[in-house]
Design an enzyme around this catalytic site. Sequence first.
Site, PDB file in Angstrom:
ATOM      1  N   ASP A 285       0.819  -1.223   0.000  1.00  0.00           N
ATOM      2  CA  ASP A 285       0.000   0.000   0.000  1.00  0.00           C
ATOM      3  C   ASP A 285       0.846   1.264   0.000  1.00  0.00           C
ATOM      4  O   ASP A 285       2.065   1.225   0.166  1.00  0.00           O
ATOM      5  CB  ASP A 285      -0.958  -0.013   1.204  1.00  0.00           C
ATOM      6  CG  ASP A 285      -0.285  -0.484   2.492  1.00  0.00           C
ATOM      7  OD1 ASP A 285       0.949  -0.465   2.568  1.00  0.00           O
ATOM      8  OD2 ASP A 285      -1.003  -0.868   3.428  1.00  0.00           O
TER       9      ASP A 285
ATOM     10  N   ASN B  67      -7.725  -2.939  14.231  1.00  0.00           N
ATOM     11  CA  ASN B  67      -9.100  -3.294  13.880  1.00  0.00           C
ATOM     12  C   ASN B  67      -9.157  -4.495  12.921  1.00  0.00           C
ATOM     13  O   ASN B  67     -10.192  -4.790  12.356  1.00  0.00           O
ATOM     14  CB  ASN B  67      -9.817  -2.089  13.250  1.00  0.00           C
ATOM     15  CG  ASN B  67      -9.115  -1.592  11.990  1.00  0.00           C
ATOM     16  OD1 ASN B  67      -8.147  -2.205  11.529  1.00  0.00           O
ATOM     17  ND2 ASN B  67      -9.607  -0.506  11.432  1.00  0.00           N
TER      18      ASN B  67
ATOM     19  N   HIS C  47      -7.324  -4.813  10.089  1.00  0.00           N
ATOM     20  CA  HIS C  47      -7.048  -4.550   8.667  1.00  0.00           C
ATOM     21  C   HIS C  47      -5.724  -5.187   8.251  1.00  0.00           C
ATOM     22  O   HIS C  47      -4.808  -5.354   9.044  1.00  0.00           O
ATOM     23  CB  HIS C  47      -7.132  -3.061   8.321  1.00  0.00           C
ATOM     24  CG  HIS C  47      -6.014  -2.195   8.787  1.00  0.00           C
ATOM     25  ND1 HIS C  47      -6.194  -1.132   9.650  1.00  0.00           N
ATOM     26  CD2 HIS C  47      -4.701  -2.197   8.485  1.00  0.00           C
ATOM     27  CE1 HIS C  47      -5.035  -0.541   9.853  1.00  0.00           C
ATOM     28  NE2 HIS C  47      -4.102  -1.164   9.161  1.00  0.00           N
TER      29      HIS C  47
ATOM     30  N   GLU D 271      -9.757  -2.086   5.124  1.00  0.00           N
ATOM     31  CA  GLU D 271     -10.432  -1.775   6.378  1.00  0.00           C
ATOM     32  C   GLU D 271     -11.677  -2.653   6.593  1.00  0.00           C
ATOM     33  O   GLU D 271     -12.225  -3.187   5.625  1.00  0.00           O
ATOM     34  CB  GLU D 271     -10.863  -0.302   6.358  1.00  0.00           C
ATOM     35  CG  GLU D 271      -9.705   0.682   6.331  1.00  0.00           C
ATOM     36  CD  GLU D 271      -9.052   0.896   7.692  1.00  0.00           C
ATOM     37  OE1 GLU D 271      -9.061  -0.022   8.541  1.00  0.00           O
ATOM     38  OE2 GLU D 271      -8.518   2.000   7.898  1.00  0.00           O
TER      39      GLU D 271
HETATM   40  C1  GLP Z   1      -0.612   0.290   8.497  1.00  0.00           C
HETATM   41  C2  GLP Z   1      -0.156  -0.566   7.325  1.00  0.00           C
HETATM   42  C3  GLP Z   1      -0.378  -2.046   7.597  1.00  0.00           C
HETATM   43  C4  GLP Z   1       0.188  -2.414   8.960  1.00  0.00           C
HETATM   44  C5  GLP Z   1      -0.513  -1.601  10.026  1.00  0.00           C
HETATM   45  C6  GLP Z   1      -0.079  -1.942  11.439  1.00  0.00           C
HETATM   46  O1  GLP Z   1      -1.980   0.411   8.507  1.00  0.00           O
HETATM   47  N1  GLP Z   1      -0.840  -0.203   6.123  1.00  0.00           N
HETATM   48  O2  GLP Z   1       0.216  -2.809   6.561  1.00  0.00           O
HETATM   49  O3  GLP Z   1       0.019  -3.787   9.194  1.00  0.00           O
HETATM   50  O4  GLP Z   1      -0.223  -0.233   9.751  1.00  0.00           O
HETATM   51  O5  GLP Z   1       1.045  -1.197  11.784  1.00  0.00           O
HETATM   52  P1  GLP Z   1       1.921  -1.438  13.074  1.00  0.00           P
HETATM   53  O6  GLP Z   1       2.777  -2.598  12.765  1.00  0.00           O
HETATM   54  O7  GLP Z   1       2.720  -0.161  13.197  1.00  0.00           O
HETATM   55  O8  GLP Z   1       0.993  -1.670  14.202  1.00  0.00           O
END
Ligand code: GLP
Length: 233
Positions: free
Chosen positions: A67, A136, A138, A143
């Site tokens: 992404d 959540n 995702h 989402e």
């Molecule tokens: C963002 C990214 C996801 C990732 C998520 C969790 O939303 N697009 O790919 O898994 O963050 O991030 P963290 O590892 O900082 O909790």
Amino acid sequence: MKHIRVKDEQEMNTRAAQILIAQVLLKEDAVLGLATGGTPEGVYAKMAEAYKNGSVSFEKVRTVNLDEYVGLNGDHPQSYRYYMEDNLFSKVDIEKENTHLPNGTATDLMKECADYDALVKSLGGVDMQLLGIGNNGHIGFNEPGDAFVMGTNVVTLSQNTIDANARYFDDMSKVPKKALTLGIRGIMSAKKVLLIAGASKRDIIEKAFYGPVTPSVPASILQLHPDAIIISC
Ligand code: GLP
């Protein structure tokens, strides 16, 4: 689905990096699907360390990231392109032209989504997809919703995700509200999936992998993946 519970983040990083490195050793031109966020940082550090000590080369590896934020170009320190350069690409021998992320500043975002799906297809699909998980549920930026969105798409980020991402921006108003993300089909089409989650994600890991498969917890779809490994602590 195989769930490996480890004692701490150090062990999670080591185990995940070993699996990704093994994939590259088995197939030197492997297509790795890569993720951003705080969780994979330690994994990338271990991969860079393995390259430095001569255990692995990324010279022929191709990467496709999940992404990118809409509106941020690759020079922006909070863009995912910048994150990838900073955490991994600049530290290993990967060829820049073999690294791919959706272009968040494309003028025609719908075309960019279609082109990204075509690109993944042209590379022969993803051999191993690394994933984190949002609070959540995702994955990528898919989402929670009423239905799984299949193709690469433009997402309006949920308030939960905007709040979680705010820690990286000096001002709440600068946190992007939209992103481009590989869809659920893109993720599920990867030959192997490796999801990592630290201790703060314990509740959502239970919900996603021991509860019902539902678009209200997007990661739950991975229960249907034939070769998924979850490493959590
Ligand atoms: C963002 C990214 C996801 C990732 C998520 C969790 O939303 N697009 O790919 O898994 O963050 O991030 P963290 O590892 O900082 O909790």
